[in-house]
Enzyme design. Structure first.
Site, PDB file in Angstrom:
ATOM      1  N   CYS A 153      53.177  52.688  59.952  1.00 41.37           N
ATOM      2  CA  CYS A 153      52.888  51.651  60.949  1.00 41.37           C
ATOM      3  C   CYS A 153      52.875  50.268  60.301  1.00 41.37           C
ATOM      4  O   CYS A 153      53.394  49.298  60.865  1.00 41.37           O
ATOM      5  CB  CYS A 153      51.553  51.941  61.632  1.00 41.37           C
ATOM      6  SG  CYS A 153      50.167  52.194  60.492  1.00 41.37           S
ATOM      7  N   HIS A 180      43.049  47.566  58.428  1.00 37.70           N
ATOM      8  CA  HIS A 180      43.561  48.740  59.135  1.00 37.70           C
ATOM      9  C   HIS A 180      42.415  49.605  59.657  1.00 37.70           C
ATOM     10  O   HIS A 180      41.430  49.833  58.967  1.00 37.70           O
ATOM     11  CB  HIS A 180      44.425  49.556  58.151  1.00 37.70           C
ATOM     12  CG  HIS A 180      45.300  50.581  58.776  1.00 37.70           C
ATOM     13  ND1 HIS A 180      44.813  51.695  59.405  1.00 37.70           N
ATOM     14  CD2 HIS A 180      46.657  50.675  58.850  1.00 37.70           C
ATOM     15  CE1 HIS A 180      45.820  52.437  59.839  1.00 37.70           C
ATOM     16  NE2 HIS A 180      46.951  51.835  59.515  1.00 37.70           N
TER      17      HIS A 180
END
Length: 335
Positions: A153, A180
């Site tokens: 990602c 994150h």
């Protein structure tokens, strides 16, 4: 279109299926995992991050029923499914175990023609290509690229920004940090883990972590001189990456933001990258299908140093690209 199978029904696998069905991209031939059908059906039906699926969902021996779709379910705890018998062309591996060529080989041994993995390959030798939509997907060669990695990602979030800056201003070198959301590799409570920093409770700590995005970016741009790290924080989804660069060509904040605006509105990055003009927090980008959402008010310049920040829903955005790339490969595989 060639037939697609989903192998691994965890966080990304379930969102991948939601995207594929909601967007009417395809219905997979099968779903395979190691858990029981009713539990997996329940996890698909009601998701903590993304809410309820709008149709009835149930699991019974050998199948998952989602609305009008009955999808074959195969328990793969003992062996990889027989893809040849199922007529599968493309296996989308969301288990996290196909990051090496040896880990992916059982799929080919069982008859798969193409394997798309939802993770970064350990090395460039462990896949035939790293292909990202909006970046280099057009280089896909059905004759050569049978084992394809989608990176991570974070890779997808950074790649769109890197592409725009490279093409407009050049890059000498850079450093990124990504903030994150926590993931399944961490622990809910304090306990010894493989990675020492992951030993502390994910929902109570800011935890420094490594990021493989820099290595994966170099698989695409071998001369790119960028490295970085990650910080895991107590949010269930929604992340932001800050990329600090020294460009080859002098530029202003306005010039950079204009280049990003333009790229977000035109192919190949339209639908992949978006920009935010106003000031937001991470809740704004949860369930956003873009994989790179540039926060233009955060773009800054100090001397030669350019700073750009891009949000991304690390689950939903990535699952959207994964479904699109799977459909693309399956289409090419059937030609």
């Amino acid at each position: 279109m060639g037939k697609i199978a989903l192998h691994g029904f965890g966080r990304i696998g379930r969102q991948f299926l939601r995207v594929a069905l909601a967007q009417k991209f395809f219905v997979p031939v099968s779903v395979s995992d190691i858990r029981d059908e009713p539990t997996l059906a329940a996890l698909f039906a009601v998701d903590t991050n993304y809410g309820r699926w709008p149709e009835p969902v149930s699991g019974s021996p050998g199948k998952l029923t989602i609305g009008e779709h009955e999808i074959q379910y195969i328990n793969s705890s003992q062996e990889v499914p027989d893809w040849a018998a199922l007529g599968v062309d493309v296996v989308v591996d969301c288990t996290g175990r196909a990051t090496t060529r040896a880990g992916a080989q059982p799929h080919f041994d069982r008859g798969a023609k193409y394997v798309l993995i939802s993770a970064p390959s350990k090395t460039l030798d462990d896949c035939d290509a790293v292909l990202l939509k909006g970046i280099n997907l057009d280089t896909f060669d059905p004759a050569k690229h049978h084992l394809v990695s989608m990176g991570s990602c974070t890779t997808n979030a950074l790649a769109a920004v890197v592409k725009v800056v490279l093409e407009n201003f050049g890059i000498q070198y850079g450093l990124f940090s990504t903030v994150h959301s926590y993931t399944n590799t961490q622990s809910l409570t304090d306990q010894p883990m493989k990675e020492r920093r992951d030993s502390w409770a994910a929902a109570e700590n800011i935890i420094p972590s490594s990021s493989g995005a820099a290595k994966t970016l170099k698989f695409i741009w071998p001369d790119l001189n960028i490295t970085g790290k990650a910080y895991r924080v107590p949010t269930p989804t929604g992340s932001i990456a800050e990329l600090n660069l020294v460009t080859e060509k002098d530029c202003t904040v306005e010039e950079v933001n204009n280049a990003l605006r333009k790229a977000a509105q035109e192919p190949p990055l339209k639908g992949v990258m978006d920009v935010l003009e106003d000031e937001w927090a991470s809740c704004r980008i949860v369930a956003d299908p873009h994989t790179s959402i540039v926060d233009l008010p955060l773009t800054a310049k100090q001397g030669q140093l350019l700073s750009i920040a891009a949000w991304y829903d690390n689950e939903w955005g990535f699952a959207n690209r994964l479904a699109e790339v799977a459909a693309f490969i399956a289409e090419k595989a059937s030609v």
